[in-house]
Design a protein around this motif. Structure first.
Motif, mmCIF file in Angstrom:
data_model
loop_
_atom_site.group_PDB
_atom_site.id
_atom_site.type_symbol
_atom_site.label_atom_id
_atom_site.label_comp_id
_atom_site.label_asym_id
_atom_site.label_seq_id
_atom_site.Cartn_x
_atom_site.Cartn_y
_atom_site.Cartn_z
ATOM 1 N N ARG A 1 42.096 44.142 51.906
ATOM 2 C CA ARG A 1 41.697 43.936 51.764
ATOM 3 C C ARG A 1 40.394 44.206 52.311
ATOM 4 N NH1 ARG A 1 41.780 37.387 52.430
ATOM 5 N NH2 ARG A 1 39.901 37.780 51.761
ATOM 6 N N SER A 2 39.363 43.723 52.094
ATOM 7 C CA SER A 2 37.596 43.391 52.707
ATOM 8 C C SER A 2 37.674 41.810 52.783
ATOM 9 C CB SER A 2 36.340 44.448 52.041
ATOM 10 O OG SER A 2 36.583 43.737 50.971
ATOM 11 N N ALA A 3 36.029 41.753 53.640
ATOM 12 C CA ALA A 3 35.914 40.309 53.372
ATOM 13 C C ALA A 3 36.495 39.663 52.253
ATOM 14 C CB ALA A 3 34.664 40.152 53.874
ATOM 15 N N LYS A 4 36.053 40.042 51.179
ATOM 16 C CA LYS A 4 35.851 38.618 50.260
ATOM 17 C C LYS A 4 36.260 39.904 48.860
ATOM 18 C CE LYS A 4 34.186 35.026 51.489
ATOM 19 N NZ LYS A 4 35.365 33.772 51.696
ATOM 20 N N THR A 5 36.750 40.555 49.065
ATOM 21 C CA THR A 5 37.743 41.553 47.819
ATOM 22 C C THR A 5 38.959 41.803 48.310
ATOM 23 O OG1 THR A 5 36.490 44.036 48.112
ATOM 24 C CG2 THR A 5 35.486 42.098 47.022
ATOM 25 N N VAL A 6 40.004 41.714 47.081
ATOM 26 C CA VAL A 6 41.290 42.882 47.286
ATOM 27 C C VAL A 6 41.135 44.098 47.126
ATOM 28 C CG1 VAL A 6 43.674 42.097 47.317
ATOM 29 C CG2 VAL A 6 41.861 40.552 47.847
ATOM 30 N N PHE A 7 41.929 44.771 47.085
ATOM 31 C CA PHE A 7 41.805 46.345 46.856
ATOM 32 C C PHE A 7 43.365 46.919 46.130
ATOM 33 C CE2 PHE A 7 42.052 50.719 46.929
ATOM 34 C CZ PHE A 7 41.435 51.214 45.560
ATOM 35 N N PHE A 8 43.617 47.483 45.153
ATOM 36 C CA PHE A 8 45.031 47.474 44.649
ATOM 37 C C PHE A 8 44.566 48.471 44.125
ATOM 38 C CE2 PHE A 8 44.925 44.429 41.546
ATOM 39 C CZ PHE A 8 45.258 44.946 40.834
ATOM 40 N N GLU A 9 45.601 49.034 44.059
ATOM 41 C CA GLU A 9 46.284 50.677 43.034
ATOM 42 C C GLU A 9 47.295 50.222 42.330
ATOM 43 O OE1 GLU A 9 43.949 53.689 45.849
ATOM 44 O OE2 GLU A 9 46.008 53.867 45.120
ATOM 45 N N ALA A 10 47.167 51.089 40.815
ATOM 46 C CA ALA A 10 48.671 50.579 40.284
ATOM 47 C C ALA A 10 48.660 51.745 39.098
ATOM 48 C CB ALA A 10 48.764 48.989 38.780
ATOM 49 N N TRP A 11 49.889 51.860 39.004
ATOM 50 C CA TRP A 11 50.432 53.297 37.305
ATOM 51 C C TRP A 11 51.033 52.562 36.591
ATOM 52 C CZ3 TRP A 11 49.102 57.760 38.624
ATOM 53 C CH2 TRP A 11 49.375 58.570 39.907
ATOM 54 N N VAL A 12 49.820 53.004 35.433
ATOM 55 C CA VAL A 12 49.805 52.464 33.765
ATOM 56 C C VAL A 12 50.400 53.600 32.744
ATOM 57 C CG1 VAL A 12 47.379 52.136 33.735
ATOM 58 C CG2 VAL A 12 49.491 50.539 32.306
ATOM 59 N N VAL B 1 39.433 43.764 42.918
ATOM 60 C CA VAL B 1 39.019 41.961 42.383
ATOM 61 C C VAL B 1 38.191 41.626 44.104
ATOM 62 C CG1 VAL B 1 40.336 40.417 41.478
ATOM 63 C CG2 VAL B 1 41.089 42.716 41.027
ATOM 64 N N TYR B 2 37.435 39.526 44.091
ATOM 65 C CA TYR B 2 36.763 38.981 44.136
ATOM 66 C C TYR B 2 38.101 38.176 44.635
ATOM 67 C CZ TYR B 2 34.084 35.307 46.281
ATOM 68 O OH TYR B 2 34.139 34.094 47.135
ATOM 69 N N GLU B 3 38.236 37.839 45.919
ATOM 70 C CA GLU B 3 39.718 37.594 46.372
ATOM 71 C C GLU B 3 40.299 35.911 45.697
ATOM 72 O OE1 GLU B 3 40.152 36.151 50.412
ATOM 73 O OE2 GLU B 3 38.033 35.126 50.140
ATOM 74 N N ASP B 4 39.088 35.179 45.389
ATOM 75 C CA ASP B 4 39.830 33.951 44.621
ATOM 76 C C ASP B 4 40.688 34.389 43.104
ATOM 77 O OD1 ASP B 4 38.911 32.797 46.076
ATOM 78 O OD2 ASP B 4 36.954 31.728 45.052
ATOM 79 N N TYR B 5 40.646 35.620 42.282
ATOM 80 C CA TYR B 5 40.739 35.606 41.796
ATOM 81 C C TYR B 5 42.512 36.521 41.502
ATOM 82 C CZ TYR B 5 36.980 33.920 39.550
ATOM 83 O OH TYR B 5 35.569 33.139 39.248
#
Lengths: 148, 632
Positions: B258-269, B11-15
């Motif tokens: 995160r990278s420079a401008k994005t945040v990365f995550f994983e989730a179970w659903v 996701v873009y970090e602002d969101y």
């Protein structure tokens, strides 16, 4: 020697030594348990297995002593008296070994579970396998008494 | 059981805050802690540190709010949790807003109001009439400190009154009833002293309290604005809830990278909520997100959705979970466990009368629990209340086996053993365990073999569910080996006849013992390699032998139970089923002793048979429960 005296020595061994090993096991595991109980009381119900299995050793001794007591009137020959003595020795040695196992792995289990409760299910194997040693001894002691 | 899916989201970090808030409201995903799996991202991404700052800020604000609660004497947990507005703003902005609102709250003024009401309360309590207090008293410290001192001194005063011996009503009545003139004098003097003391202290406190009240009222007068205490309290509670919520979100975000401008995550659903989760992420991020939605790989530890146990299985559920949750895709054995547990317990604790006591106790505990009395009492009472239904089951089982082995408060002769049927050398019922221990041993081993094979059948089903078709013949071969060995033992005899196994019975031995081991060797060898195959085969052989032997404890503990009861029967002089009157107290003591000590030992052994011998066959206990992140 008098057959009755020999059988009584067997009986004394059968009740005395298991009680002693149960006591030592409970002393070691009980103190460890008390220590953990102050920090993490929610684990006590699971860890109480160590103390109860230690207590069970005394009950095995009690069972063999009780059976020997029942057989006392039938013991007239030296052979029968020897069997009574041997069965007392068997249960003594078996419970001492089981007691040693439960004490060591039990207190370590308590400390390890306090540190990381998830390891309980795999670490408890040490305690229950040590306890199984007493059952093997009990079985054989039992069969020896059956021969009297 | 519902399948799980794994979302990999960038996701873009602002969101990111908006996305997490949106997912939190739905409560449908379990976020994976990326810090635990550095091999998945290290070298490409870095930990998301923004959340660490937010957590620190939250803790700071929380401590400020809690200090305010303390000085206003408010217990935040006593009030219903307030509704907090749903916002999509970033954490930093929300926290800045909270800080500003907190500064605007008239906390200092409210403190004065609270102080005034506390003073009034004490004045009322002591029965002081402010208009009758004459002298002035100069305050030497701040109003609040002064009040604290007064409160402390009042507690000391209560203690003095108590220690005078007159506060204890019963002692006073007893002494007056014993009618010693000296006592009257003594009590009279004490009364007079106490009255003097109380009046003196009333004056002393009156002086201080009235001056204090005056000072506080003066300060109150300087406050211009109208203050509503309840409104301030509610505002404070709302702020407290908002910060707690933000802190939880920040703690969840601490798991991200995160990278420079994005945040990365994983989730179970869960599969059924999969679409909803994806839609929420896309909506909250205005489409500024990349989502990979995949089923888990076979070697991944997937969380399982745990269902609330029905109340009649609650105790068994707790015992099972104490060992561990079933792995994803495995059978949940709770219903089988709830049947086998009472049976094994009943064999060791066979007794009609004591079983009936268990049933009655179980019914009482169940009724108490259903009337909502679970929370009262200590730990042991709570455990007993939870295990109400379990006590009924094990009681019924104990009654059943009591009839089979003829036990009523031990082998008293009231009930004669009931013969059910015979399978080869195995006799079910119709013998007294203490009289025929070998028969009991055979019975115990037979029960053990049936119990173990039940576990192996469950393992077979698990292997099929996991599509491990290559390994699926192994449990069947184990059953073959188990019953083969049992048949050899029954047919040719035990250790004393072992030579016959290899002479006349050699063909049978090959067919019933060697062949299943060979099949296991070949199957494991083909699936996992030859060396593993040998190791596993030896393990299966040793395990089958030792685990079936372990069930001989059914016999041992059954005999111990019988013998302990017999001891009290002999002491009480019970013969041929006749209980003399004087034996009843002894039998009662014996029953209590046996039910507590023996009950505990038998319970632990039953548990042990299930945990070690039975669960090890099919229940890994390595499952992780699915705990979705949910905001209020």
């Amino acid at each position: 020697m008098d057959p009755i005296l020999i059988s009584l020595i067997g009986l004394a061994l059968a009740i005395g030594v298991p009680i002693l090993s149960a006591a030592i096991t409970i002393i070691i595991c009980g103190t460890a348990l008390a220590g953990v109980g102050t920090e993490k009381p929610e684990l006590l119900s699971r860890l109480i297995i160590t103390v109860v299995l230690g207590e069970a050793l005394a009950i095995y001794g009690l069972l063999i002593a009780f059976m020997l007591l029942g057989k006392l009137p039938d013991i007239t020959t030296m052979d029968a008296a020897n069997m009574a003595l041997i069965s007392g020795i068997i249960i003594s040695v078996a419970t001492v070994s089981a007691g040693a196992g439960i004490s060591y792995s039990g207190s370590s289990l308590i400390a390890a579970t306090a540190e990381n409760p998830e390891t309980f299910s795999s670490n408890v194997i040490g305690v229950v396998l040590s306890e199984a040693l007493a059952i093997y001894g009990l079985l054989i002691a039992f069969m020896v008494i059956g021969q009297i | 059981m519902e399948e799980m899916r794994k979302l990999k989201v960038m996701v873009y970090e602002d969101y990111i805050d908006a996305v997490i808030q949106s997912l939190g409201h739905a409560g449908i995903v379990q976020l994976i802690d990326m810090r635990e799996i550095p091999e998945d991202w290290e070298g490409v991404l870095v930990p998301y540190t923004a959340s660490t700052e937010a957590i620190a800020k939250c803790s700071d604000l929380l401590s400020k709010i809690e200090t305010a609660f303390e000085s206003l004497h408010i217990q935040p947990n006593d009030f219903p949790s307030p509704e907090i507005p749903i916002t999509n703003e970033p954490i930093e902005k929300v926290l800045a807003g909270v800080e500003q609102k907190l500064a605007e709250l008239p906390i200092e003024e409210i403190k004065i109001y609270a102080l005034a009401s506390r003073i009034d309360h004490i004045i009322d309590d002591l029965g002081i009439k402010p208009e009758e207090v004459e002298k002035e008293y100069a305050l030497t410290q701040s109003e609040e400190k002064e009040l604290e001192h007064i409160e402390f001194e009042l507690i000391e005063l209560d203690k003095t009154i108590e220690s005078s011996g007159l506060a204890n009503h019963q002692i006073l009545v007893e002494r007056i009833e014993s009618k010693h003139l000296d006592d009257y004098d003594e009590i009279g003097i004490k009364f007079a002293e106490l009255a003097k003391f109380v009046i003196k202290s009333q004056r002393y406190f009156g002086k201080r309290l009235v001056s204090l009240k005056k000072t506080v009222e003066e300060i109150e007068g300087t406050i211009e604005t109208e203050i509503n205490f309840e409104e301030v309290r509610d505002n404070l509670l709302t702020l407290w809830k908002i910060v707690e919520e933000e802190k939880r979100i920040a703690e969840e975000e601490d798991k991200f990278v995160r990278s420079a401008k994005t945040v990365f995550f994983e989730a179970w659903v869960p599969e059924s909520r999969d679409k909803e989760a994806v839609e929420r992420i896309m909506k909250a991020s205005d489409g500024n997100a990349i989502i990979a939605d995949k089923p888990p790989t076979p070697d991944e530890k997937v969380p399982i959705i745990t269902h609330e146990c029905p109340s009649y299985l609650q105790a068994f559920g707790k015992l099972e979970c104490a060992y561990g949750y079933p792995s994803s895709g495995d059978i949940d054995p709770i219903r089988v466990f709830a049947i086998t547990f009472p049976i094994l317990f009943g064999i060791m604790f066979a007794d009609v009368a004591q079983g009936a006591i268990f049933v009655i106790a179980g019914i009482i505990f169940t009724l108490l629990r259903r009337n909502g009395k679970t929370t009262k009492g200590g730990d042991i009472i709570r455990y007993l209340l939870i295990s109400g239904e379990m006590l009924i089951y094990i009681g019924i089982s104990a009654i059943f086996f009591g009839f089979i082995f003829g036990e009523f408060f031990g082998p008293s002769g009231v009930i004669h053993p009931i013969f059910l049927f015979r399978i080869g050398p195995f006799q079910i019922g119709g013998f007294e365990p203490t009289q025929e221990p070998m028969m009991m041993l055979k019975f115990a081993i037979l029960v053990g073999a049936i119990h173990i094979s039940l576990g192996l059948i469950l393992k077979f089903i698990n292997e099929l569910r996991h599509k491990h078709y290559k390994l699926s013949p192994i449990p069947i071969c184990c059953i073959w080996l188990l019953f083969g060995g049992l048949f050899m033992w029954a047919y040719w005899g035990g250790i004393s006849n072992i030579s016959k196994w290899f002479a006349e019975g050699s063909l049978m031995f090959v067919g019933l013992v060697v062949l299943p081991l060979l099949v296991i060797l070949v199957v494991t060898g083909l699936a996992e390699g030859f060396m593993e195959g040998i190791g596993f085969t030896v393990e299966v052989f040793a395990e089958t032998l030792s685990h079936s032997m372990s069930y001989s404890r059914l016999m041992a503990l059954g005999l111990v139970h019988s013998a302990m009861n017999y001891l009290f029967l002999v002491l009480g002089g019970v013969e041929h089923g006749v209980f003399p009157l004087q034996s009843i107290p002894l039998i009662a003591i014996g029953t209590i002793l046996v039910m507590i000590i023996e009950g505990l030992v038998v319970f632990v052994h039953t548990l042990r048979l299930h945990w070690v011998e039975w669960f090890s066959k099919f229940h890994s206990g390595e499952g992780i429960p699915f705990k979705p992140f949910k905001s209020t």
